[in-house]
Design a protein around this motif. Structure first.
Motif, mmCIF file in Angstrom:
data_model
loop_
_atom_site.group_PDB
_atom_site.id
_atom_site.type_symbol
_atom_site.label_atom_id
_atom_site.label_comp_id
_atom_site.label_asym_id
_atom_site.label_seq_id
_atom_site.Cartn_x
_atom_site.Cartn_y
_atom_site.Cartn_z
ATOM 1 N N THR A 16 0.045 14.114 70.953
ATOM 2 C CA THR A 16 1.384 14.610 70.642
ATOM 3 C C THR A 16 1.924 15.397 71.833
ATOM 4 N N PRO A 17 3.225 15.675 71.853
ATOM 5 C CA PRO A 17 3.794 16.451 72.967
ATOM 6 C C PRO A 17 3.233 17.856 73.086
ATOM 7 N N ASP A 18 2.606 18.355 72.018
ATOM 8 C CA ASP A 18 2.037 19.706 72.074
ATOM 9 C C ASP A 18 0.517 19.673 71.895
ATOM 10 N N TYR A 19 -0.109 18.693 72.536
ATOM 11 C CA TYR A 19 -1.569 18.580 72.471
ATOM 12 C C TYR A 19 -2.211 19.900 72.902
ATOM 13 N N SER A 20 -3.206 20.341 72.152
ATOM 14 C CA SER A 20 -3.910 21.574 72.505
ATOM 15 C C SER A 20 -5.389 21.383 72.286
ATOM 16 N N SER A 21 -6.170 22.331 72.730
ATOM 17 C CA SER A 21 -7.620 22.263 72.570
ATOM 18 C C SER A 21 -7.972 22.691 71.147
ATOM 19 N N PHE A 22 -8.670 23.753 70.958
ATOM 20 C CA PHE A 22 -9.037 24.182 69.607
ATOM 21 C C PHE A 22 -9.152 25.699 69.582
ATOM 22 N N ASP A 23 -9.053 26.264 68.401
ATOM 23 C CA ASP A 23 -9.217 27.705 68.242
ATOM 24 C C ASP A 23 -10.472 27.973 67.428
ATOM 25 N N GLU A 24 -10.759 29.243 67.197
ATOM 26 C CA GLU A 24 -11.982 29.619 66.499
ATOM 27 C C GLU A 24 -12.000 29.088 65.067
ATOM 28 N N GLU A 25 -10.833 29.079 64.424
ATOM 29 C CA GLU A 25 -10.777 28.568 63.047
ATOM 30 C C GLU A 25 -11.162 27.097 62.999
ATOM 31 N N PHE A 26 -10.611 26.307 63.926
ATOM 32 C CA PHE A 26 -10.964 24.890 63.945
ATOM 33 C C PHE A 26 -12.440 24.704 64.301
ATOM 34 N N LEU A 27 -12.945 25.462 65.290
ATOM 35 C CA LEU A 27 -14.343 25.336 65.695
ATOM 36 C C LEU A 27 -15.264 25.586 64.510
ATOM 37 N N CYS A 65 -11.759 15.563 72.574
ATOM 38 C CA CYS A 65 -11.558 16.863 73.222
ATOM 39 C C CYS A 65 -12.739 17.147 74.140
ATOM 40 N N LEU A 66 -12.469 17.182 75.435
ATOM 41 C CA LEU A 66 -13.542 17.392 76.413
ATOM 42 C C LEU A 66 -14.232 18.744 76.235
ATOM 43 N N PRO A 67 -13.513 19.867 76.091
ATOM 44 C CA PRO A 67 -14.218 21.141 75.898
ATOM 45 C C PRO A 67 -15.064 21.169 74.626
ATOM 46 N N LEU A 68 -14.605 20.515 73.571
ATOM 47 C CA LEU A 68 -15.387 20.494 72.335
ATOM 48 C C LEU A 68 -16.670 19.697 72.519
ATOM 49 N N GLY A 69 -16.578 18.575 73.248
ATOM 50 C CA GLY A 69 -17.783 17.806 73.546
ATOM 51 C C GLY A 69 -18.759 18.610 74.375
ATOM 52 N N LEU A 70 -18.240 19.375 75.350
ATOM 53 C CA LEU A 70 -19.112 20.206 76.169
ATOM 54 C C LEU A 70 -19.750 21.314 75.342
ATOM 55 N N ALA A 71 -18.985 21.956 74.471
ATOM 56 C CA ALA A 71 -19.540 23.013 73.617
ATOM 57 C C ALA A 71 -20.671 22.467 72.750
ATOM 58 N N LEU A 72 -20.479 21.264 72.233
ATOM 59 C CA LEU A 72 -21.513 20.629 71.418
ATOM 60 C C LEU A 72 -22.745 20.324 72.271
ATOM 61 N N GLY A 73 -22.501 19.844 73.505
ATOM 62 C CA GLY A 73 -23.615 19.545 74.397
ATOM 63 C C GLY A 73 -24.384 20.788 74.798
ATOM 64 N N ILE A 74 -23.685 21.886 75.030
ATOM 65 C CA ILE A 74 -24.357 23.138 75.392
ATOM 66 C C ILE A 74 -25.302 23.563 74.275
ATOM 67 N N SER A 75 -24.792 23.606 73.059
ATOM 68 C CA SER A 75 -25.614 24.059 71.933
ATOM 69 C C SER A 75 -26.734 23.077 71.611
ATOM 70 N N GLN A 191 -10.814 25.847 78.324
ATOM 71 C CA GLN A 191 -10.518 26.733 77.213
ATOM 72 C C GLN A 191 -10.648 25.970 75.897
ATOM 73 N N PRO A 192 -11.156 26.639 74.862
ATOM 74 C CA PRO A 192 -11.454 28.070 74.783
ATOM 75 C C PRO A 192 -12.931 28.422 74.936
ATOM 76 N N ILE A 193 -13.728 27.591 75.631
ATOM 77 C CA ILE A 193 -15.126 27.962 75.851
ATOM 78 C C ILE A 193 -15.160 29.250 76.670
ATOM 79 N N PRO A 194 -15.779 30.309 76.158
ATOM 80 C CA PRO A 194 -15.806 31.562 76.914
ATOM 81 C C PRO A 194 -16.900 31.566 77.979
ATOM 82 N N TYR A 195 -16.534 32.049 79.154
ATOM 83 C CA TYR A 195 -17.471 32.256 80.248
ATOM 84 C C TYR A 195 -17.371 33.715 80.682
ATOM 85 N N GLY A 196 -18.488 34.282 81.120
ATOM 86 C CA GLY A 196 -18.454 35.671 81.542
ATOM 87 C C GLY A 196 -19.771 36.112 82.121
#
Length: 462
Positions: A16-27, A65-75, A191-196
């Motif tokens: 969609t024109p407003d494609y976004s990644s995901f937030d904590e609620e969706f995760l 969603c690339l970040p979601l796939g990465l988050a799944l791969g990390i865990s 985003q929104p994978i946190p790094y620090g």
């Protein structure tokens, strides 16, 4: 499960024109669908069936969603799988069931402010005495920093005042006393994978939290874990490349320029072929590496396969995003566009889990050390270790250009590492076609172009 998850993700990550990644609620809602169950053995409440099944899941999620796939791969790849493989049954029984039906995540901490690739240069320490272990140090750039509740942390063993070269890997809960997230980085993408940055100050752990089994080698376990994860990058790249190819195909059929759809132009068809080729290459790689990992308990010595898989898939992912942006033009140069986000999110894959330049040099050095030099016969022998046959279509100029030479510069080793990696890709592609019957024509053309280009560059490296 994949079909249900595919529909669920498709509804959220539509183009969609407003494609976004995901937030904590969706995760949280996503995790309650049970994707991490695939990484957990049945005896601990999961539904693990093998590495190939896990990679298939990563492919599916990364398409949306690339970040979601990465988050799944990390865990999954950097916490659940090594825990299940290495930790004691008692520790696993206490930890792994917590991921069932919950929103909990895991991760791995290796990188430090002074570096990460040189594992013997780590400054974090573990002091072991009287059945306890004390952890001190600072870690950074661990994906899911501050979000994952469970961590595997690599450190060097300290005896008194002496920092030894022995390494260890410990299970460390985020909630343990002495663990503190110092700050979060304003990362360019993913985003929104946190790094620090996380500091460990006199963190007191039971010695049983050191997960290497008695008589085992922690260094080998760390390499085995990292190598398996590097091989899995191809699944994440395959899913995202497939998405980019679909997006571009739709755009090519609907965008009108100079009275014609852009899909009618030869250069656009050339780019579309390249995107399909990258999808075929990454799919073939994860099919092969998944099968390989399922049938080998220790892959810590499989440098060529791990390095080549990670380098080719991560560079291919970036190339796919770059080409897709070019075809969409300014329409994609936005944070809320699936192609624009892919362009930014793909870049760090060439950095984490081993910088690609380092891995390419390592590929050459390992083969030179193992066989006393590197030439076409050596590469063929190394491929046979993986049950692969050197392609008959490797150009003669490439075979003849692989000469034993002990005086290569670092840049030459990196270049030869690229050539060797693409020779492996050719072999994997032909195996995929022979066993699975999947189309590989675009992938083969891409591999041949890369081989020709890398060979042609050799005299001009300076």
């Amino acid at each position: 499960m994949h079909e249900t998850l595919d529909r669920y993700l498709g509804a959220h990550f539509a183009s969609t024109p407003d494609y976004s990644s995901f937030d904590e609620e969706f995760l949280g809602d996503f995790l309650k669908q049970g994707p991490l169950h695939r990484f957990i053995p049945v005896e601990y409440g999961g539904s693990y069936e093998g590495i190939s099944t896990c990679l298939d899941l990563l492919d599916t999620v990364s398409y949306h969603c690339l970040p979601l796939g990465l988050a799944l791969g990390i865990s999954g790849s950097l916490f659940l799988l090594p825990m299940a493989r290495l930790a004691s049954p008692e520790l696993n029984a206490a930890i792994l069931p917590r991921f069932i039906g919950s929103t909990e995540l895991g991760g791995m901490m290796i990188t430090e402010p002074t570096g990460g690739t040189d594992i013997f240069g780590l400054r974090s320490t573990l002091e072991v005495a009287d059945g306890r272990a004390r952890l001190n140090g600072v870690k950074c750039w661990g994906g899911l920093t501050g979000r994952a509740e469970h961590w595997l942390v690599a450190a060097r063993i300290k005896n008194g005042d002496k920092l030894t070269r022995r390494v260890a890997m410990a299970y460390v809960p985020l909630a343990a006393e002495g663990v503190a997230v110092e700050n979060y980085f304003d990362a360019l993408g993913l985003q929104p994978i946190p790094y620090g940055s996380t500091r460990y100050t006199n963190v007191d752990l039971p010695q049983s939290y050191l997960i290497t089994p008695p008589g085992g080698s922690a260094l080998r376990d760390i390499l085995d874990t990292l190598f398996r994860s590097r091989m899995g990058v191809a699944a994440i790249a395959a899913g995202q490349c497939r998405r980019l190819a679909d997006e571009v195909a739709e755009r090519a059929g609907s965008r009108i320029t100079f009275g014609r759809t852009i899909g009618e132009y030869d250069q656009v068809q050339y780019r579309i072929s390249g995107l399909r080729g990258l999808q075929q290459i990454n799919q073939s790689l994860w099919h092969f590496t998944g099968h390989w990992c399922d049938h080998h308990t220790d892959v810590s010595g499989d440098h060529l396969l791990a390095n080549a898989s990670k380098v080719i898939s991560s560079e291919g992912l970036q190339a796919a995003a770059d080409s897709a942006v070019q075809l969409f033009a300014s329409a994609a140069y936005k944070r809320n566009h699936v192609v624009g986000r892919a362009f930014t999110d793909a870049r760090p894959f060439q950095i984490f889990e081993g910088s690609n330049d380092v891995l390419l040099e390592n590929t050459y050095d390992v083969l030179a050390s193992r066989y006393g030099g590197v030439d076409a016969e050596v590469v063929e022998t190394e491929l046979e270790r993986y049950g692969l046959k050197r392609s008959d279509h490797v150009p003669a100029a490439v075979r003849e250009g692989l000469l034993r030479n002990g005086g290569l510069s670092q840049r030459q080793k990196v270049q030869y590492g690229k050539i060797i990696s693409w020779i492996l890709v050719l072999s994997v592609l032909e195996r995929e076609a022979a066993l699975e019957g999947n189309p590989i024509e675009d992938g083969l053309r891409l591999a041949h172009r890369h081989l020709a280009a890398h060979m042609a560059e050799l005299p001009y490296l300076g």
